[in-house]
Design a protein around this motif. Sequence first.
Motif, mmCIF file in Angstrom:
data_model
loop_
_atom_site.group_PDB
_atom_site.id
_atom_site.type_symbol
_atom_site.label_atom_id
_atom_site.label_comp_id
_atom_site.label_asym_id
_atom_site.label_seq_id
_atom_site.Cartn_x
_atom_site.Cartn_y
_atom_site.Cartn_z
ATOM 1 N N VAL A 20 -3.509 10.104 -0.193
ATOM 2 C CA VAL A 20 -3.654 9.674 -1.592
ATOM 3 C C VAL A 20 -2.815 10.557 -2.507
ATOM 4 C CG1 VAL A 20 -5.270 9.517 -3.536
ATOM 5 C CG2 VAL A 20 -5.888 8.551 -1.320
ATOM 6 N N GLU A 46 -6.222 8.224 -9.269
ATOM 7 C CA GLU A 46 -6.577 8.721 -7.935
ATOM 8 C C GLU A 46 -7.753 7.950 -7.354
ATOM 9 O OE1 GLU A 46 -6.996 12.936 -7.468
ATOM 10 O OE2 GLU A 46 -5.205 13.333 -8.673
ATOM 11 N N TYR A 50 -7.728 5.831 -3.892
ATOM 12 C CA TYR A 50 -8.673 6.016 -2.781
ATOM 13 C C TYR A 50 -9.310 4.692 -2.398
ATOM 14 C CZ TYR A 50 -8.916 11.128 -2.437
ATOM 15 O OH TYR A 50 -8.631 12.438 -2.200
ATOM 16 N N ARG A 54 -8.538 2.632 1.113
ATOM 17 C CA ARG A 54 -9.672 2.427 2.033
ATOM 18 C C ARG A 54 -9.907 0.937 2.271
ATOM 19 N NH1 ARG A 54 -12.887 7.200 -0.236
ATOM 20 N NH2 ARG A 54 -12.869 8.624 1.536
#
Length: 196
Positions: A20, A46, A50, A54
């Motif tokens: 990331v 950020e 993430y 994911r």
Amino acid sequence: MYRARAAVVAEIEAELVAVVASAVQAVRDAIPVYRTLDGPQSADVEAIAYWSLRRLMTLWAGGDPALDGRDHSRFRAIGAARAADGRPLADVLRAYRVASSVFVRHVATEYLDALDPPDIADLSLGVLDAIDAISEEIIGAYIVAREQLTSNRAQAHALLLDDLLANRHNSPGRWPIAPANSTWNCPVTRIYWWWK
């Protein structure tokens, strides 16, 4: 579930902080407006990175690249939020492309031996499909939100102008009342400075 993909996803999950960070830095390097974001906005970038990475990994590991309704809803909310904070639409969309390419390159570089060519092809195609769906949701929500913001601003300006012309002091956009002998009390003077 695809075992090789699941194993790679588990390994990437362990190094997701670095992945990331690389993706966010690539976005900052490629898109100047992202270099100027403050603390909360930077943290938001950020957090979205993430969640997005994911989500891409989960879809790819399961062999089903289609985003679901919650994903679409979340990206619509992101589009509306970016419109509200004034970030250019082209920059927002480019950020997703840049971050996704960092992720795909990472998988292809670090895990090529653990995967078969169809795995890499499915990842690449899944990312392209996701970027297409994400872009559609963000663009739609961004345009609607900008139209609402523009309409609200135009309405506030019209109310302020009406109040100024009528020498009223109750508009939500009014400025503090000036002394009685001040030229600020003249509606024409205030209109001049407001438009200036």
